[in-house]
Design an enzyme around this catalytic site. Structure first.
Site, mmCIF file in Angstrom:
data_model
loop_
_atom_site.group_PDB
_atom_site.id
_atom_site.type_symbol
_atom_site.label_atom_id
_atom_site.label_comp_id
_atom_site.label_asym_id
_atom_site.label_seq_id
_atom_site.Cartn_x
_atom_site.Cartn_y
_atom_site.Cartn_z
ATOM 1 N NE ARG A 46 20.383 34.990 14.404
ATOM 2 C CZ ARG A 46 19.269 34.268 14.611
ATOM 3 N NH1 ARG A 46 18.285 34.744 15.359
ATOM 4 N NH2 ARG A 46 19.142 33.061 14.094
ATOM 5 C CE1 TYR A 98 29.079 60.338 12.214
ATOM 6 C CE2 TYR A 98 27.351 58.793 11.660
ATOM 7 C CZ TYR A 98 28.681 59.138 11.685
ATOM 8 O OH TYR A 98 29.617 58.275 11.183
ATOM 9 C CG ASP A 169 23.328 60.034 18.700
ATOM 10 O OD1 ASP A 169 24.235 59.904 19.552
ATOM 11 O OD2 ASP A 169 23.492 59.758 17.498
ATOM 12 C CE LYS A 194 31.836 57.970 16.255
ATOM 13 N NZ LYS A 194 30.529 58.536 15.931
HETATM 14 C C1 PLP Z 1 29.540 58.167 14.977
HETATM 15 C C2 PLP Z 1 28.163 58.553 15.306
HETATM 16 C C3 PLP Z 1 27.091 57.739 14.973
HETATM 17 C C4 PLP Z 1 27.265 56.446 14.210
HETATM 18 O O1 PLP Z 1 27.932 55.493 14.969
HETATM 19 P P1 PLP Z 1 28.854 54.340 14.327
HETATM 20 O O2 PLP Z 1 29.376 53.631 15.515
HETATM 21 O O3 PLP Z 1 29.892 55.029 13.502
HETATM 22 O O4 PLP Z 1 27.965 53.495 13.483
HETATM 23 C C5 PLP Z 1 25.830 58.145 15.360
HETATM 24 N N1 PLP Z 1 25.629 59.304 16.024
HETATM 25 C C6 PLP Z 1 26.644 60.118 16.351
HETATM 26 C C7 PLP Z 1 26.375 61.372 17.083
HETATM 27 C C8 PLP Z 1 27.935 59.775 16.007
HETATM 28 O O5 PLP Z 1 28.939 60.587 16.313
#
Ligand code: PLP
Length: 374
Positions: A46, A98, A169, A194
């Site tokens: 952890r 998102y 992000d 992604k």
């Molecule tokens: C998918 C996504 C998230 C969340 O990520 P997860 O891996 O699904 O928890 C956050 N920001 C954006 C822009 C995303 O496309």
């Protein structure tokens, strides 16, 4: 090193006497100590695990930060960043986010007594007004799914004079196309589920920072809250990142061709893609990113028509998420943004989002032409 080289040439197994060329998976919870009074570099997974360390150091390198952190999901990564803000302080977030981020901010963060404001930060004057007095500013660029562009350098400058941390992000662009820290952001967050991993085979998140004090807090919280990515998933993500450049080069070229083609179709009302000549944010995007990315969206003028098109596509998987080797179609109002109630959602109901994969682009175009003609 240029970016495509940096993506594959990194220390895979520092300190390992056998010099494996692929990072070993340290599938262990604990590490033995030579002396009970002297813990080694690792003691408990952890708190730290060698596989995760290789990944986190590579994430930091790719984004040009001083330290990287890998989490169990993009939401866990965002949560770690929002945790830096305390009750009575203010977060200013972009208004095209998102859906899960909106849910986290509105349903988890705001009830803690943290003020959350949603502002169109692609408008610099409104951004300046809203950011005064904020503790943290969070944006996506390009935004998903409307592909709006926020000026990173201008927003970073506003944040600096307001004394606010600027977090970006960067899930859509990935560090291959865009490095927000180089434009003055303090933090970059990725849903590594992604494009970074690229194969839709795990959920993971990343945070990279350029600020030593923030790095220390993030490291403390990652251990205290136990949100670090597990060794096998860390290995899988690291493996996915190695093909980031070739996957994105291919998919992005196809996305550009598909966007230009969509513009000419009579059944398409509007196309949103930062690579199109008349995209309002194109010049800013070109200044801060090396390509338009792999996600585009379009409207048809009729929500039922959009559903029908998505139903008739054969090569595009009807699925959430983006940035995988396979092309995907989604109706954001019914999927990724369904967690935002209709009254707070600022998306056209007939919006169709495509994430372009690495298939032959002619097959994708034929599939779209057939679905559009029905
Ligand atoms: C998918 C996504 C998230 C969340 O990520 P997860 O891996 O699904 O928890 C956050 N920001 C954006 C822009 C995303 O496309």
């Amino acid at each position: 090193m240029r970016r495509a080289t940096e993506i594959v040439r990194f220390p895979a197994s520092p300190g390992d006497p056998h010099q494996p060329v692929s990072t070993p998976i340290y599938q262990t919870a604990t590490f033995a100590q030579d002396d009970p009074s002297e813990p080694g570099r690792y003691d408990y997974s952890r708190s730290g695990n060698p596989t995760r360390t290789v990944l986190e150091e590579q994430l930091a390198r790719l984004d040009g930060g001083i330290r990287g952190f890998a989490y169990t999901s993009g939401m866990a990564a965002l949560s770690a960043v929002l945790r830096l803000v305390g009750p009575g302080e203010r977060i200013v977030a972009g208004d095209d986010l998102y859906g899960g981020t909106w849910r986290l901010l509105s349903r988890v963060v705001a009830p803690l007594g943290i003020e959350v404001r949603y502002v169109d930060l692609s408008d610099v004057d409104r951004a300046r007004e809203a950011i005064a007095g904020a503790r943290l500013v969070l944006v996506e660029t390009p935004t998903n799914p409307l592909q709006r562009i926020v000026d990173l350098a201008a927003t970073a400058e506003i944040c600096r004079s307001a004394g606010a941390w600027f977090a970006v992000d960067g899930s859509a662009a990935t560090p291959y196309l865009q490095r927000p820290l180089a434009h003055g952001a303090a933090l970059v967050v990725h849903s590594a589920t992604k494009g970074l991993s690229g194969h839709a085979d795990l959920t993971a998140g990343a945070v990279v920072t350029s600020d030593p004090a923030l790095a220390e807090r993030l490291a403390f919280d990652q251990n205290a809250e136990g949100t670090g990515l597990a060794p096998f998933d860390a290995w899988l993500l690291l493996r996915g990142t190695k093909t980031l450049a070739i996957r994105y080069d291919r998919a992005q070229a196809s996305a550009s061709r598909i966007a230009r083609w969509l513009v000419e179709q009579p059944w398409v009302a509007g196309t949103f893609f930062p690579g199109l000549p008349d995209h309002p944010g194109r010049r800013i995007h070109e200044r801060q990113a090396s390509g338009p990315g792999v996600v585009l969206s379009f409207t048809t003028g009729d929500a039922r028509r959009s559903v029908a098109i998505a139903r008739h596509l054969r090569l595009f998987t009807r699925s959430v998420s983006f940035g995988s080797v396979n092309s995907v179609v989604a109706l954001p109002c019914l999927s990724s943004h369904a967690s935002i109630p209709g009254s707070d959602r600022r998306l056209p109901e007939d919006l169709v989002r495509l994430s372009i994969g690495i298939e032959d682009v002619d097959d994708l175009l034929e599939d779209l032409a057939r679905a559009g003609a029905t």
